[in-house]
Design an enzyme around this catalytic site. Structure first.
Site, PDB file in Angstrom:
ATOM      1  N   VAL A  37       8.058  29.787 -28.752  1.00 15.71           N
ATOM      2  CA  VAL A  37       7.493  30.212 -27.452  1.00 15.71           C
ATOM      3  C   VAL A  37       6.034  29.791 -27.339  1.00 15.71           C
ATOM      4  O   VAL A  37       5.336  30.197 -26.402  1.00 15.71           O
ATOM      5  CB  VAL A  37       7.654  31.749 -27.283  1.00 15.71           C
ATOM      6  CG1 VAL A  37       9.132  32.107 -27.172  1.00 15.71           C
ATOM      7  CG2 VAL A  37       6.986  32.535 -28.409  1.00 15.71           C
TER       8      VAL A  37
ATOM      9  N   HIS B  27      13.903  29.858 -25.720  1.00 19.20           N
ATOM     10  CA  HIS B  27      13.490  31.269 -25.710  1.00 19.20           C
ATOM     11  C   HIS B  27      12.249  31.504 -24.860  1.00 19.20           C
ATOM     12  O   HIS B  27      11.523  32.460 -25.073  1.00 19.20           O
ATOM     13  CB  HIS B  27      13.235  31.737 -27.157  1.00 19.20           C
ATOM     14  CG  HIS B  27      14.498  31.724 -27.975  1.00 19.20           C
ATOM     15  ND1 HIS B  27      14.484  31.699 -29.349  1.00 19.20           N
ATOM     16  CD2 HIS B  27      15.806  31.720 -27.621  1.00 19.20           C
ATOM     17  CE1 HIS B  27      15.734  31.675 -29.805  1.00 19.20           C
ATOM     18  NE2 HIS B  27      16.558  31.681 -28.772  1.00 19.20           N
TER      19      HIS B  27
ATOM     20  N   CYS C 270       5.978  39.084 -13.667  1.00 11.15           N
ATOM     21  CA  CYS C 270       6.134  40.505 -13.352  1.00 11.15           C
ATOM     22  C   CYS C 270       7.481  41.007 -13.868  1.00 11.15           C
ATOM     23  O   CYS C 270       8.519  40.375 -13.674  1.00 11.15           O
ATOM     24  CB  CYS C 270       6.051  40.717 -11.832  1.00 11.15           C
ATOM     25  SG  CYS C 270       6.394  42.425 -11.359  1.00 11.15           S
TER      26      CYS C 270
ATOM     27  N   CYS D  16       9.365  41.945 -10.240  1.00 16.22           N
ATOM     28  CA  CYS D  16       9.696  40.960  -9.181  1.00 16.22           C
ATOM     29  C   CYS D  16       9.603  39.518  -9.671  1.00 16.22           C
ATOM     30  O   CYS D  16       9.776  38.588  -8.899  1.00 16.22           O
ATOM     31  CB  CYS D  16       8.776  41.177  -7.978  1.00 16.22           C
ATOM     32  SG  CYS D  16       7.075  40.630  -8.282  1.00 16.22           S
TER      33      CYS D  16
ATOM     34  N   ASN E 121      13.409  21.600 -44.193  1.00 17.37           N
ATOM     35  CA  ASN E 121      13.074  23.006 -44.398  1.00 17.37           C
ATOM     36  C   ASN E 121      12.770  23.183 -45.889  1.00 17.37           C
ATOM     37  O   ASN E 121      13.517  22.660 -46.714  1.00 17.37           O
ATOM     38  CB  ASN E 121      14.300  23.867 -43.995  1.00 17.37           C
ATOM     39  CG  ASN E 121      13.957  25.339 -43.871  1.00 17.37           C
ATOM     40  OD1 ASN E 121      13.213  25.880 -44.681  1.00 17.37           O
ATOM     41  ND2 ASN E 121      14.479  25.979 -42.850  1.00 17.37           N
TER      42      ASN E 121
HETATM   43  C1  BV8 Z   1      21.859  36.803 -26.119  1.00 21.17           C
HETATM   44  C2  BV8 Z   1      11.505  35.099 -28.299  1.00 21.17           C
HETATM   45  C3  BV8 Z   1      23.595  37.502 -24.679  1.00 21.17           C
HETATM   46  C4  BV8 Z   1      10.625  36.274 -28.340  1.00 21.17           C
HETATM   47  C5  BV8 Z   1      13.394  35.350 -29.786  1.00 21.17           C
HETATM   48  C6  BV8 Z   1      23.796  42.505 -31.113  1.00 21.17           C
HETATM   49  C7  BV8 Z   1      23.280  42.971 -29.919  1.00 21.17           C
HETATM   50  C8  BV8 Z   1      22.697  42.123 -28.998  1.00 21.17           C
HETATM   51  C9  BV8 Z   1      22.596  40.784 -29.257  1.00 21.17           C
HETATM   52  C10 BV8 Z   1      23.107  40.350 -30.458  1.00 21.17           C
HETATM   53  C11 BV8 Z   1      23.701  41.164 -31.387  1.00 21.17           C
HETATM   54  N1  BV8 Z   1      24.085  40.414 -32.440  1.00 21.17           N
HETATM   55  C12 BV8 Z   1      23.761  39.143 -32.211  1.00 21.17           C
HETATM   56  C13 BV8 Z   1      23.174  39.098 -31.003  1.00 21.17           C
HETATM   57  C14 BV8 Z   1      22.656  37.967 -30.384  1.00 21.17           C
HETATM   58  C15 BV8 Z   1      21.136  37.945 -30.626  1.00 21.17           C
HETATM   59  C16 BV8 Z   1      20.894  37.467 -32.040  1.00 21.17           C
HETATM   60  O1  BV8 Z   1      21.112  36.335 -32.326  1.00 21.17           O
HETATM   61  N2  BV8 Z   1      20.477  38.368 -32.933  1.00 21.17           N
HETATM   62  C17 BV8 Z   1      20.284  37.952 -34.320  1.00 21.17           C
HETATM   63  C18 BV8 Z   1      19.003  38.540 -34.879  1.00 21.17           C
HETATM   64  C19 BV8 Z   1      21.497  38.361 -35.101  1.00 21.17           C
HETATM   65  N3  BV8 Z   1      20.666  37.001 -29.657  1.00 21.17           N
HETATM   66  C20 BV8 Z   1      20.231  37.415 -28.478  1.00 21.17           C
HETATM   67  O2  BV8 Z   1      20.087  38.582 -28.163  1.00 21.17           O
HETATM   68  C21 BV8 Z   1      19.953  36.298 -27.488  1.00 21.17           C
HETATM   69  N4  BV8 Z   1      20.534  36.632 -26.224  1.00 21.17           N
HETATM   70  O3  BV8 Z   1      22.637  36.679 -27.031  1.00 21.17           O
HETATM   71  O4  BV8 Z   1      22.226  37.147 -24.834  1.00 21.17           O
HETATM   72  C22 BV8 Z   1      23.695  38.990 -24.866  1.00 21.17           C
HETATM   73  C23 BV8 Z   1      23.333  39.831 -23.820  1.00 21.17           C
HETATM   74  C24 BV8 Z   1      23.451  41.200 -24.002  1.00 21.17           C
HETATM   75  C25 BV8 Z   1      23.915  41.734 -25.222  1.00 21.17           C
HETATM   76  C26 BV8 Z   1      24.266  40.874 -26.267  1.00 21.17           C
HETATM   77  C27 BV8 Z   1      24.134  39.485 -26.104  1.00 21.17           C
HETATM   78  C28 BV8 Z   1      18.450  36.130 -27.301  1.00 21.17           C
HETATM   79  C29 BV8 Z   1      17.835  35.567 -28.565  1.00 21.17           C
HETATM   80  C30 BV8 Z   1      16.370  35.198 -28.333  1.00 21.17           C
HETATM   81  C31 BV8 Z   1      15.504  36.238 -28.973  1.00 21.17           C
HETATM   82  N5  BV8 Z   1      14.110  35.818 -28.830  1.00 21.17           N
HETATM   83  N6  BV8 Z   1      12.141  34.990 -29.586  1.00 21.17           N
HETATM   84  C32 BV8 Z   1       9.564  36.151 -29.367  1.00 21.17           C
HETATM   85  O5  BV8 Z   1       9.301  35.033 -29.883  1.00 21.17           O
HETATM   86  O6  BV8 Z   1       8.933  37.177 -29.662  1.00 21.17           O
HETATM   87  S1  BV8 Z   1      14.055  35.163 -31.327  1.00 21.17           S
HETATM   88  C33 BV8 Z   1      12.972  34.497 -32.452  1.00 21.17           C
HETATM   89  O7  BV8 Z   1      13.815  34.014 -33.542  1.00 21.17           O
HETATM   90  C34 BV8 Z   1      12.172  33.289 -32.041  1.00 21.17           C
HETATM   91  O8  BV8 Z   1      12.521  32.732 -30.805  1.00 21.17           O
HETATM   92  C35 BV8 Z   1      12.493  32.297 -33.134  1.00 21.17           C
HETATM   93  O9  BV8 Z   1      12.321  31.024 -32.748  1.00 21.17           O
HETATM   94  C36 BV8 Z   1      13.901  32.635 -33.372  1.00 21.17           C
HETATM   95  C37 BV8 Z   1      14.542  32.005 -34.569  1.00 21.17           C
HETATM   96  O10 BV8 Z   1      13.694  32.203 -35.681  1.00 21.17           O
HETATM   97  P1  BV8 Z   1      13.187  30.883 -36.429  1.00 21.17           P
HETATM   98  O11 BV8 Z   1      12.506  30.017 -35.435  1.00 21.17           O
HETATM   99  O12 BV8 Z   1      14.310  30.296 -37.177  1.00 21.17           O
HETATM  100  O13 BV8 Z   1      12.069  31.453 -37.386  1.00 21.17           O
HETATM  101  P2  BV8 Z   1      12.305  32.153 -38.802  1.00 21.17           P
HETATM  102  O14 BV8 Z   1      11.035  32.809 -39.189  1.00 21.17           O
HETATM  103  O15 BV8 Z   1      13.578  32.939 -38.764  1.00 21.17           O
HETATM  104  O16 BV8 Z   1      12.572  30.923 -39.789  1.00 21.17           O
HETATM  105  C38 BV8 Z   1      11.510  30.021 -40.065  1.00 21.17           C
HETATM  106  C39 BV8 Z   1      12.123  28.901 -40.880  1.00 21.17           C
HETATM  107  O17 BV8 Z   1      11.142  27.913 -41.069  1.00 21.17           O
HETATM  108  C40 BV8 Z   1      12.608  29.331 -42.249  1.00 21.17           C
HETATM  109  O18 BV8 Z   1      13.860  28.752 -42.501  1.00 21.17           O
HETATM  110  C41 BV8 Z   1      11.538  28.747 -43.198  1.00 21.17           C
HETATM  111  O19 BV8 Z   1      12.104  28.376 -44.435  1.00 21.17           O
HETATM  112  C42 BV8 Z   1      11.118  27.530 -42.422  1.00 21.17           C
HETATM  113  N7  BV8 Z   1       9.764  27.070 -42.694  1.00 21.17           N
HETATM  114  C43 BV8 Z   1       8.670  27.814 -43.014  1.00 21.17           C
HETATM  115  N8  BV8 Z   1       7.593  26.985 -43.132  1.00 21.17           N
HETATM  116  C44 BV8 Z   1       8.030  25.729 -42.850  1.00 21.17           C
HETATM  117  C45 BV8 Z   1       9.407  25.779 -42.570  1.00 21.17           C
HETATM  118  N9  BV8 Z   1      10.129  24.683 -42.253  1.00 21.17           N
HETATM  119  C46 BV8 Z   1       9.469  23.503 -42.222  1.00 21.17           C
HETATM  120  N10 BV8 Z   1       8.150  23.368 -42.467  1.00 21.17           N
HETATM  121  C47 BV8 Z   1       7.401  24.454 -42.790  1.00 21.17           C
HETATM  122  N11 BV8 Z   1       6.083  24.306 -43.049  1.00 21.17           N
HETATM  123 ZN    ZN Z   2       5.806  42.210  -9.121  1.00 18.03          ZN
END
Ligand code: BV8
Ligand code: ZN
Length: 259
Positions: free
Chosen positions: A103, A119, A127, A130, A224
């Protein structure tokens, strides 16, 4: 299983490269990832309290303060060699589709265009009621102390309806932008290679994209430092930091050729 030389040869002759990035691509810019132990954002905070609408409604000042802390960190950060090399690749490969879960705007600030933000973006608040876009005042209050992510800042108010302003990101349980996700899905079924950089593959539906590419017979290559969750489908895993690996990859594929 692909070997390195084969990969470089294929990389050099790509017509359509698809790249999926996660928080790891911004790590070397000093932006904390989500799940890296200790430094990760989730090490200190419960994501379901902060990155969801319920959490915002329950405590708007805490959530807005957390995003302001992240936004100020991004504004003070610079794109790292990973972002820069990805932008350079777009000049070398006929078609490059860049899909990010991030983001922040570091890809854009490195020169990448038409970035697909699955994302949303912390730079486009709106807002809560709205959806009127909110424009930040120009100044960056330089006395903003980015060492304490927990500072509470009451969110600004909408100048149309007076409701609170929310971050322009996709929270958990919110739908991803349908058009963007569809563009990402199409690219992952039409591209010649999918490069997955810096994501733990734990968040859906974004984490389905590498599986879609694999099912379409498209090679999936991961960069990674950790062996993450695409290990079962990736043709090739390059273990290391993106900011180091990508410039070396670029050099091997395009500059060594020139010499
Ligand atoms: C959806 C924005 C339909 C905000 C983010 C139960 C109830 C409800 C939903 C769910 C559920 N079970 C599953 C779901 C679906 C849920 C989900 O996936 N949950 C997961 C946790 C199980 N998904 C959703 O809710 C999505 N919407 O499904 O809608 C719906 C509707 C109603 C009800 C149900 C479903 C929305 C998902 C979006 C959430 N928003 N972010 C914010 O940023 O604050 S998520 C957040 O995680 C970020 O966007 C981020 O990008 C994303 C993924 O994380 P990563 O980018 O992979 O980062 P992470 O730290 O995990 O990993 C870093 C990696 O980099 C590591 O591997 C590391 O080794 C590596 N690394 C480190 N350093 C380096 C490197 N690699 C290379 N070089 C380096 N130097
Ligand atoms: Zn408004």
């Amino acid at each position: 299983m692909m070997i390195y030389d084969e990969f470089i040869e294929k990389f050099r002759t790509l017509q359509h490269l698809v790249i999926l990035t996660g928080a790891g691509v911004s790590a070397e810019s000093g932006i904390p990832t989500f799940r890296d132990a200790l430094t990760g954002l989730w090490a200190k905070h419960d994501p379901y309290k902060l990155a969801c609408a319920e959490g915002f409604v329950a405590d708007p000042a805490l959530v807005w303060g957390w995003y302001e802390w992240r936004r100020k960190k991004v504004l003070r950060a610079s794109p790292n060699p990973a972002h820069i090399t990805i932008a350079q690749l777009a000049q070398r490969i006929p078609k490059l589709t860049l899909i990010t879960q991030n983001v922040d705007d570091l890809h854009e600030r490195a020169g990448s265009q038409n970035v697909i933000h699955l994302h949303g973006s912390m730079h486009n608040p709106r807002c809560f009621k709205c959806s009127q876009p909110y424009i930040y005042p120009d100044e960056i209050d330089d006395d903003f102390d980015d060492s304490i992510p927990e500072q509470r800042i009451p969110p600004p108010r909408c100048n149309q309806c007076g409701d609170v302003i929310r971050p322009g990101v996709v929270w958990f349980k919110e739908q991803l932008p349908a058009l963007d996700f569809n563009l990402a899905e199409v690219a992952c079924t039409e591209g010649d290679l999918l490069l997955v950089i810096g994501t733990s593959g734990m968040v859906y539906p974004a984490a389905n994209l590498p599986h879609l590419a694999h099912q379409a017979g498209i090679p999936v290559v991961e960069i990674n430092p950790n062996i993450d969750s695409f290990n079962s489908i990736s043709d090739f895993h390059i273990s290391g930091k993106a900011g180091k690996i990508l410039p070396l990859l670029y050099q091997a594929a395009f500059e060594d050729l020139a010499n």
